[in-house]
Enzyme design. Sequence first.
Site, PDB file in Angstrom:
ATOM      1  N   TYR A  42       6.378  13.785  13.194  1.00 20.36           N
ATOM      2  CA  TYR A  42       7.553  14.413  12.762  1.00 20.36           C
ATOM      3  C   TYR A  42       8.779  13.569  12.763  1.00 20.36           C
ATOM      4  CZ  TYR A  42       4.182  18.210  12.924  1.00 20.36           C
ATOM      5  OH  TYR A  42       3.172  18.975  12.831  1.00 20.36           O
ATOM      6  N   SER A 111       1.820  21.157  19.104  1.00 16.95           N
ATOM      7  CA  SER A 111       0.982  21.287  17.576  1.00 16.95           C
ATOM      8  C   SER A 111       0.505  19.767  17.360  1.00 16.95           C
ATOM      9  CB  SER A 111       2.411  21.235  16.587  1.00 16.95           C
ATOM     10  OG  SER A 111       1.839  21.799  15.571  1.00 16.95           O
ATOM     11  N   TYR A 112       0.798  19.203  16.164  1.00 21.20           N
ATOM     12  CA  TYR A 112       0.004  17.961  15.985  1.00 21.20           C
ATOM     13  C   TYR A 112      -0.304  16.984  17.257  1.00 21.20           C
ATOM     14  CZ  TYR A 112      -1.441  13.721  13.429  1.00 21.20           C
ATOM     15  OH  TYR A 112      -2.083  12.653  12.823  1.00 21.20           O
ATOM     16  N   TRP A 156       2.563  21.745   4.580  1.00 21.48           N
ATOM     17  CA  TRP A 156       2.586  20.933   5.807  1.00 21.48           C
ATOM     18  C   TRP A 156       2.428  19.337   5.399  1.00 21.48           C
ATOM     19  CZ3 TRP A 156      -0.794  17.241   8.045  1.00 21.48           C
ATOM     20  CH2 TRP A 156      -0.293  16.864   9.206  1.00 21.48           C
ATOM     21  N   ASP A 233       2.086  32.354  18.610  1.00 20.70           N
ATOM     22  CA  ASP A 233       1.925  31.178  18.134  1.00 20.70           C
ATOM     23  C   ASP A 233       0.690  31.178  17.113  1.00 20.70           C
ATOM     24  OD1 ASP A 233       1.361  28.301  17.766  1.00 20.70           O
ATOM     25  OD2 ASP A 233      -0.040  28.216  19.433  1.00 20.70           O
ATOM     26  N   HIS A 268       5.341  29.658  17.384  1.00 20.76           N
ATOM     27  CA  HIS A 268       4.982  28.100  17.329  1.00 20.76           C
ATOM     28  C   HIS A 268       5.882  27.404  17.856  1.00 20.76           C
ATOM     29  CE1 HIS A 268       1.920  25.170  16.628  1.00 20.76           C
ATOM     30  NE2 HIS A 268       2.624  24.539  15.846  1.00 20.76           N
TER      31      HIS A 268
END
Length: 550
Positions: A42, A111-112, A156, A233, A268
């Site tokens: 990101y 997340s990722y 995304w 989440d 999230h």
Amino acid sequence: MAPTRTDFNVRVPMRDGVELSADIYRPQEEGQYPVILARTPYVKANERIVEMGQGWAGRGYVFIAMDVRGRGDSDGEFVPYHNDALDGYDAIEWAAAQPWSNGNVGTIGGSYSGRIQWLTALTQPPHLKAMCAMVSPSDAFVEFPTGVHGPMNVCWYHMTSGRTMHPTKGVDWMQVYQHLPLRTMDEAAGQVMPKWRDEMDHEGLDDWHRELSYQDKFDRVTVPVLHISGWYDDEQIGTPLNFRGMVEGGGTPDARANQKLLMGPWGHGINSTSKLGEVDFGPDALIDLPGTQQHFFDRWLKGEENGLETEAPVRIFVMGENTWRDEQEWPLTRAQLTSYYLHSGGKANSRYGDGTLSTQTPGQEPADHYTYDPARPFPFLTEPISNQIGGPDDYAAVQRRDDVLVYASDPLEADTEVTGPIRLELFAASSAPDTDFMAMLLDVHPSGFAQRLTDSMVRARFRHGMDKQELLEPGKVECYDIDLWNTSQVFQAGHRIALQISSSAFPKYDRNLNTGGSLADGTEMQQAQQTIYHDEQHPSKVILPVIPPS
């Protein structure tokens, strides 16, 4: 804040010669320090990362923010997840060898950036000592058991389709999600996205997906982990699974004994707001999360005897009561698994129907029927971009439709706490060769506010496993076992426990077109006549982990 020295765009070589870009934040005073590594798709060049870096440097750590391969200032091609295990290994070992490092490296991210910590841990870098994995996505089709990525995932891919973050404004996302076939949904969003199409080449669980699995390999992970997520989440299911998986099957006794789970009333974006939608979780909802993370890393990267190991391994926020509580395990062994059976006189359609929910076993009751039309899918309430999918939203208005069945208990006579994993055993039949069944657990307030707690679904063709497709025999009754994820909710006296059943939750999940054809390339759709059974031979029930009053 203590003075910090910062080195921007430090080039870190990977084993194949590709260089990744790192920004390094260090304490001003010379010395050797433990390292915290955050690898992100990101883009590290933002104020939040700078604040994090300066904060960790001020607490006696070297903080490294690194763009993953092909993103931001890093070289190479971004192929989501496929290079991150070995790149993570190389980044950790590079950091451990630097003159300002004491050789102890921890990783952090959400997340990722949470999932790639797990993929890296499988490679067992010698200098990886601890992980803080937040809102970690699961293996393929654990969160979204549909056989393909959900429509909102195209948002995304749009955001991450170049080296910088693409804005989501200017695209009518709800219109995009209605596009068929799924394979060319990227064009409807304004560009061809090869990575989206790569996903569409793999319907169901195959070796391409298994290459990126980690939840079947916890025996390879040998470090303490701080697992963090929120009840709302949209990837919540993975974090409790990972904690339990490590406690029961981590790679060493020390790893199994040193797992920590933290679950808050968050989406999230953890610990960022005490209010989600119309629900305010109170003044205690936000915590000193950096302090919690530091306490964890001080023990495992600095070697401080700070009492971490004597503290409860699980800390949860109990919604409804809006209090934090320490626990010794997950799931809670004192939970009483209580079956709430579906009942009706055959007309449970909409919230005005005759559907009820109780602990009384069913007798000879008529089944419920509804028509599922993929051209007019039952909605899932959410903002249109993929940053957060759903929340404690009010489903009262959309429950006016006849293509949803609603089963609600009588008003509760006393507060009732439900904490743990939720399961549904649903007996159903369909006129179609393939279809979906969606279920949602709700807390219905005396005002009529129908608060979503948790939900999930089953795609009929995958009812026997995501690696095998088996179409339905139209009209045949099947028993579907649906994992409805986890919650911790006190249903207050006067509230009602409710369950809704439908055959779509759009756009969270792609619409099942009911034909049994290709998921990625299908465009033709047909209606399905759905039948939900709840009688003595077919006792459909939701199984709730009820916590007895202390």
